[in-house]
Every structure is written in structure tokens, then in C-alpha cells.
Design a protein around this motif. Structure first.
Motif, mmCIF file in Angstrom:
data_model
loop_
_atom_site.group_PDB
_atom_site.id
_atom_site.type_symbol
_atom_site.label_atom_id
_atom_site.label_comp_id
_atom_site.label_asym_id
_atom_site.label_seq_id
_atom_site.Cartn_x
_atom_site.Cartn_y
_atom_site.Cartn_z
ATOM 1 N N ALA B 27 8.344 -3.461 -3.056
ATOM 2 C CA ALA B 27 7.559 -2.310 -3.860
ATOM 3 C C ALA B 27 6.105 -2.825 -4.357
ATOM 4 O O ALA B 27 5.380 -2.488 -4.352
ATOM 5 N N VAL B 28 6.326 -3.987 -4.861
ATOM 6 C CA VAL B 28 5.095 -4.942 -5.291
ATOM 7 C C VAL B 28 4.016 -5.121 -4.333
ATOM 8 O O VAL B 28 2.876 -4.622 -4.593
ATOM 9 N N TYR B 29 4.551 -5.445 -3.415
ATOM 10 C CA TYR B 29 3.632 -6.085 -2.097
ATOM 11 C C TYR B 29 2.860 -4.517 -1.819
ATOM 12 O O TYR B 29 1.823 -4.732 -1.612
ATOM 13 N N SER B 30 3.494 -3.508 -1.517
ATOM 14 C CA SER B 30 2.879 -2.266 -0.883
ATOM 15 C C SER B 30 2.361 -1.549 -2.089
ATOM 16 O O SER B 30 1.151 -1.040 -1.592
ATOM 17 N N THR B 31 2.527 -1.773 -3.336
ATOM 18 C CA THR B 31 1.690 -1.189 -4.306
ATOM 19 C C THR B 31 0.236 -2.202 -4.395
ATOM 20 O O THR B 31 -0.742 -1.287 -4.816
ATOM 21 N N ALA B 32 0.469 -3.238 -4.369
ATOM 22 C CA ALA B 32 -0.843 -4.102 -4.544
ATOM 23 C C ALA B 32 -1.417 -3.794 -3.320
ATOM 24 O O ALA B 32 -2.836 -3.397 -3.448
ATOM 25 N N HIS B 33 -1.121 -3.265 -2.218
ATOM 26 C CA HIS B 33 -1.979 -2.959 -0.951
ATOM 27 C C HIS B 33 -2.604 -1.512 -1.314
ATOM 28 O O HIS B 33 -3.795 -1.218 -1.195
ATOM 29 N N ALA B 34 -1.889 -0.652 -2.115
ATOM 30 C CA ALA B 34 -2.351 0.790 -2.211
ATOM 31 C C ALA B 34 -3.462 0.534 -3.165
ATOM 32 O O ALA B 34 -4.423 1.506 -2.978
ATOM 33 N N PHE B 35 -3.227 -0.016 -4.253
ATOM 34 C CA PHE B 35 -4.297 -0.378 -5.141
ATOM 35 C C PHE B 35 -5.399 -0.787 -4.632
ATOM 36 O O PHE B 35 -6.754 -0.280 -4.704
ATOM 37 N N ARG B 37 -6.552 -0.201 -1.513
ATOM 38 C CA ARG B 37 -7.286 0.889 -0.821
ATOM 39 C C ARG B 37 -7.790 1.861 -1.570
ATOM 40 O O ARG B 37 -8.944 2.295 -1.355
ATOM 41 N N VAL B 38 -7.320 1.923 -3.050
ATOM 42 C CA VAL B 38 -7.933 3.100 -3.964
ATOM 43 C C VAL B 38 -9.163 2.185 -4.489
ATOM 44 O O VAL B 38 -10.196 2.955 -4.750
ATOM 45 N N TYR B 39 -9.169 0.921 -4.845
ATOM 46 C CA TYR B 39 -10.279 0.338 -5.398
ATOM 47 C C TYR B 39 -11.514 0.068 -4.165
ATOM 48 O O TYR B 39 -12.812 0.337 -4.576
ATOM 49 N N ALA B 131 -6.523 7.910 -10.491
ATOM 50 C CA ALA B 131 -5.715 7.873 -9.381
ATOM 51 C C ALA B 131 -4.331 7.681 -9.483
ATOM 52 O O ALA B 131 -3.632 8.127 -8.778
ATOM 53 N N SER B 132 -4.117 6.982 -10.560
ATOM 54 C CA SER B 132 -2.729 6.504 -10.677
ATOM 55 C C SER B 132 -1.927 7.507 -11.451
ATOM 56 O O SER B 132 -0.515 7.632 -11.305
#
Lengths: 159, 159
Positions: B27-35, B37-39, B131-132
Motif C-alpha cells: 500500500a505504501v509502495y504503490s501510494t508513493a508511486h501514485a504521488f 505520478r501526480v507530482y 488531487a488527494s
DNA sequence: CTCAATTGAATTGTGTGCAATATAAATTAT
DNA sequence: ATAATTTATATTGCACACAATTCAATTGAG
């Protein structure tokens, strides 16, 4: 120096938002790295990196799937997965075969060694739980919140 | 096939723990990637990658610091920071100078352009907040939980 | 005061992560 | 049926991330 004096007097919300400590994003980013470092010695024994471990977790749940499927489950693209999967194939944990039905598709299947590794991997989550020093309930609650956040972020990305 | 039948009947806690969906770490790993991509599109306008943005955030708070200091604040080592800082220097956002007091130390200072970039960066956190799709309060609460988890993980790593 | 141990950065090598591009196979539209 | 488009994977190039090593500067024990 003059402008700094003025700045110091009116600390705007924008200024606060730029503080490293206030960024949830940095919290997530640095926690991901911390997890990675905790996993490292455990996964070394399995001969896996953390992303490779994630691929194996996905395959232990469902096998004989296209690269595309794996990518969607792990939120990774072919540029990341192709070389990673080639390394897992070189380690003889998986086999990559082109589908006969659709020649564009590469199917990923576990080898007997790949299946067998699952038993050795069972010890890993326990060690992580211990390192996190949380109850299972706390972790699951936090996980659900984070996943909800991730899904909202991904929703924005998909327009 | 026989053993699979037996496995299906007794789903142990260890089996459950190996499910991808159950891993807070994923969850943490994939959320870091999602962030990330948004950034990306926001930071492209500043000419920064996300790790470079973190370094700039750190420097906007405190300037003229050794590489070591930055590494401790960001949980990164010299192998990561040295090339990253060279790129920021090439972009003329920072200057790297060896300390005269201790020749081993390289001090990182912002250039005028580096300072100036802060103004353009002020718009970034707002876009991320949007975005969040969370309130500031929710995000801060979640951030505190995640940071607490990170610190416990890091504590284990430091023996 | 001297030399071994420590420290701060840099370097090297491996492995992601992703954008952009390429390519081949399948689908569709004409 | 053939051209245009879409789809699945692979390739290339750039930027982290970190372990391990190197190297020079500093510290410290005797």
C-alpha cells in the motif's frame, strides 16, 4: 534580508505547506524506503529484491497471466517489468511463454522452484509485523486509509 | 494438485499474510508511486524531479549544510545524493563548496535562482491537496500515523 | 606525536521506475 | 480484403536508491 524580515512576519499557509515535515507525500516516500530496508535482509535469503517479491506475491495468488495483468495489479509498466521478469526467469522462478492465441501476449507462469519459494516466504510477513511494532488491526486500518488515498490519486491520473 | 486441495482447506494466517492486498507495505509502495505520478507534471514546470524537489524543500528550510545533513533529513545516502546534487548544480540552483574547516565536508548552498524557485513552488502543495481529495486535517492525521510507523521501522534498523 | 581507526563524499555496480519510442500482432473501418 | 488504428510487449535513455568500495581528511589512543 529586508524581504526576509517581511516574510518572517507573515508566514502564509503556502509557506507552511512547503515545510518538509508537513508533506504527507514525503512521509509516504520515506516510509516506503524504510520498509524496503527492513525487507532487504529477509528477502536476500530468498534471493529476491522487493519489487521481485511483489511480483512473486502476485503470481502465488494467480499464475499464468499476461505481463499486462501483472502491471495492472502492481501499478508497474512494461519498461519496469520486462527486465525484472527476465531476471526472475534467469533465476528459474518463472517461465515466460508467448501465448499461442494472441502472439502479442507473454504469459508468466511459476516454475516448480517458483512455487516452492512460497513456503520459505511465509516467514517474511511475521518479521515485518514485528519490526512495525503495531497490532495487525492498527496496520490494517492504516493500510485501508493509505489505499483509499492511493486510489483517489490514481483516479485523478486517469483524468 | 493433491497438495493444493489440502492447502485450500486449511488457509492459515501465514497464507493470508502473503496476500498482496493485505500488505501495508505494498500500500505504501504503490501510494508513493501514485504521488510521484501526480507530482510529475507539476514539477516538470519547475524543472525538478521529485527527489530533487525534496532536496530543495530541505534547503529552503535550512541552507549551507553538509551533504551528510541533507542525507539524514531525507534518509538518503551519498550514493544517491552526490549525482542528484551535481545535477542541481548543473541547473544552477545550488552551489557545492568544500568546507575550509573540514576538507571532507561539502557544503550545499542555494543560488539566487535556487531561492527564487521557492516562489514558483508555492503552488505545488495546493495542487497535491486537490488531487488527494482529502481535507488538510485528514491528511495531517494520516501523515502522523505513517511517520510514526516509519520511525518505528527505522528504530529497528538502527538495532 | 604518531599511526590506526573513523568519518564524509565520491565511485562503481546492480536493480528498479518511467517516458518515449519501436515493433509486431490483432482489430476496425472502409 | 486492405489500410488505419489499437494493443501487448520490448528497447532505450535518464534518474534514482543503495551496497560496497575507495580515498582523503580528521580524530584519538598510547
Amino acid at each position: 534580508m529586508d524581504s526576509m524580515g517581511i516574510m518572517a512576519r507573515k508566514q502564509t499557509a503556502a509557506d507552511q505547506a512547503l515545510r518538509l515535515d508537513n508533506q504527507i507525500c514525503f512521509a509516504v516516500y520515506s516510509t516506503a524506503h524504510a520498509f524496503n530496508r527492513v525487507y532487504k535482509p529477509l528477502l536476500d535469503r530468498l534471493g529476491l529484491t522487493y519489487p521481485q517479491y511483489l511480483v512473486m506475491l502476485a503470481l502465488w495468488e494467480r499464475d499464468d497471466v499476461p505481463v499486462k495483468d501483472l502491471g495492472e495489479r502492481l501499478f508497474l509498466d512494461s519498461g519496469t517489468l520486462t527486465p525484472l521478469l527476465k531476471r526472475l526467469e534467469a533465476a528459474e522462478l518463472i517461465k515466460r511463454t508467448r501465448s499461442t492465441e494472441d502472439e502479442r501476449v507473454v504469459l508468466i507462469a511459476l516454475t516448480p522452484q517458483g512455487h516452492a519459494l512460497r513456503e520459505k516466504a511465509k516467514a517474511v510477513p511475521q518479521s515485518i509485523l514485528a519490526a512495525s511494532d503495531c497490532t495487525v488491526g492498527e496496520l490494517l486500518a492504516m493500510k485501508d486509509e493509505i489505499v483509499a488515498l492511493r486510489d483517489r490519486l490514481n483516479a485523478v491520473l486517469g483524468e
